[in-house]
Design an enzyme around this catalytic site. Structure first.
Site, short mmCIF file in Angstrom:
data_model
loop_
_atom_site.label_atom_id
_atom_site.label_comp_id
_atom_site.label_asym_id
_atom_site.label_seq_id
_atom_site.Cartn_x
_atom_site.Cartn_y
_atom_site.Cartn_z
N TRP A 101 -3.18 -8.35 -17.88
CA TRP A 101 -2.51 -7.37 -18.74
C TRP A 101 -1.75 -8.05 -19.87
CZ3 TRP A 101 -4.52 -2.94 -19.14
CH2 TRP A 101 -5.11 -2.33 -18.03
N ASP A 171 6.41 -4.79 -20.17
CA ASP A 171 5.41 -3.81 -19.73
C ASP A 171 5.59 -3.61 -18.22
OD1 ASP A 171 3.23 -2.39 -18.85
OD2 ASP A 171 1.72 -3.81 -19.58
N LYS A 195 0.85 4.59 -12.18
CA LYS A 195 1.06 3.71 -11.03
C LYS A 195 2.23 4.21 -10.19
CE LYS A 195 -1.83 1.06 -13.39
NZ LYS A 195 -1.81 0.32 -14.62
#
Ligand SMILES: *Cc1c(COP(=O)(O)O)cnc(C)c1O
Length: 359
Positions: A101, A171, A195
């Site tokens: 990511w 993030d 999530k």
């Protein structure tokens, strides 16, 4: 029948939340219609929106001086929105690379300004985080960006980087609300909802007020934090259903006792699973012990030829979505807030039985 869903995202939601949503879906608040069918500017929805923000502020103890935005486009849109809003075209920005990511965030930011990768964990195949003292930041960088939890690699920072006067951007897609954090350390936090918050389609941005209003020329209004903040995230029609479900999840988290209580359960869940892996002599997790994720636990079998069998039998036992990311292989158990201890217990027992029969 509900199964234990170990999906990395979109991920399991608390059953209580789903039941409440089902209960009130056809006739929400006596309006004779569902929450999806009402105006986002009507009194009923505005109350939902305000309550969700207030509950999130309470859960995370967000200090005054921060805006909370409910946006669309997922976390990936923020990979671009962050540089568009916080960095001028000629600015330099610092990024820490701890895996998949981080890399995507870096690639996108490089389209907007000069990116300096100030730490890169390639040497450990992204199974570590840089030592806190090892960070060499660029003087005058517009911000430092990092990924507190790498959802695919299962690598999590055990500390918040000290960025000095440089704004710190995180993030937190796969770790937000898993435990208390000191928000005042951050200039900006963003998190895709799917999530640990609610349905996909919603992305939450928590941003220090003094940093907004400086978006570069050409920034689309819907990506301009100031324009969105001024309109209460309703410059255009927001993802109302996702916002409503997120609100129900926040209330559920408060009923669990808030983030301190949630963190204790999350820690216990992760410790139990890692202990089962480490003591098995059959399963293994490659991540350095000081930075193993509480939320995403990748593991491999001693004999990878049995992966398919493991997954099929797990599915039969009511343990779903344990397949590792296609880039990594093996297994990954995502154990976000909505995964109860009973789910981890069932997984540990299944792993033990599988090993006895096949090990
Ligand atoms: C899932 C995830 C993303 C991407 O989220 P989208 O909502 O699909 O854009 C970004 N960063 C991290 C850490 C993630 O886990």
């Amino acid at each position: 029948m509900r199964v234990f869903n170990f999906s990395p995202g979109p991920a399991a939601l608390p059953l209580e939340v789903l039941q409440q949503a089902r209960e009130e879906l056809p006739d929400w608040q006596g309006l004779g219609m569902s929450v999806m069918e009402v105006s986002h500017r009507g009194k009923a929805f505005l109350e939902v929106a305000a309550r969700a923000e207030a509950d999130l502020r309470e859960l995370l103890a967000i200090p005054a001086g921060y805006k909370v935005l409910f946006l669309q486009g997922g976390a990936a849109a923020q990979f671009a929105a962050v540089p568009m809003n916080l960095a001028a075209a000629q600015a330099e920005v610092d990024y820490i690379n701890t895996g998949a990511w981080s890399k995507k965030a870096i690639k996108e930011a490089a389209r907007f300004c000069k990116v300096n990768v100030v730490a890169d964990e390639a040497a450990s195949a992204y199974t570590t985080v840089p030592a806190a003292e090892a960070l060499r930041l660029t003087p005058g960088a517009a911000y430092l960006h990092y990924t507190p939890n790498e959802t695919i690699g299962g690598v999590e920072f055990p500390y918040v980087p000290d960025s000095g006067d440089t704004p710190l951007v995180a993030d937190m897609s796969s770790t937000i609300l898993s435990r208390p954090v000191d928000i005042s350390r951050f200039a900006l936090i963003y998190a895709g909802a799917q999530k640990n918050i609610g349905p996909s389609g919603l992305c939450i941005v928590i941003v220090r007020e003094d940093l907004i209003g400086k978006a570069r020329a050409g920034t689309p209004s819907v990506w301009d934090y100031k324009a969105m903040a001024d309109e209460g995230s309703m410059l255009n029609t927001p993802p109302t259903f996702g916002w409503y479900i997120a609100g129900l999840v926040f209330q559920w988290l408060k009923r669990q006792g808030g983030l301190q209580a949630v963190a204790a359960v999350n820690r216990a869940k992760a410790e139990k699973l890692y202990a089962a892996i480490d003591s098995s002599g059959y399963y293994s997790n490659p991540v350095a012990r000081n930075c193993r994720s509480w939320m995403n636990v990748p593991f491999t079998l001693a004999n990878p030829e049995l992966d398919k069998k493991f997954l099929a039998q797990a599915q039969e036992a009511g343990l779903a979505n344990l397949k590792g990311h296609r880039s990594v292989g093996g297994m990954r158990a995502s154990i976000y807030n909505a995964m109860p201890m009973a789910g981890v217990d069932a997984l540990v027992q299944f792993m033990h039985e599988f090993q006895q029969q096949n090990g």
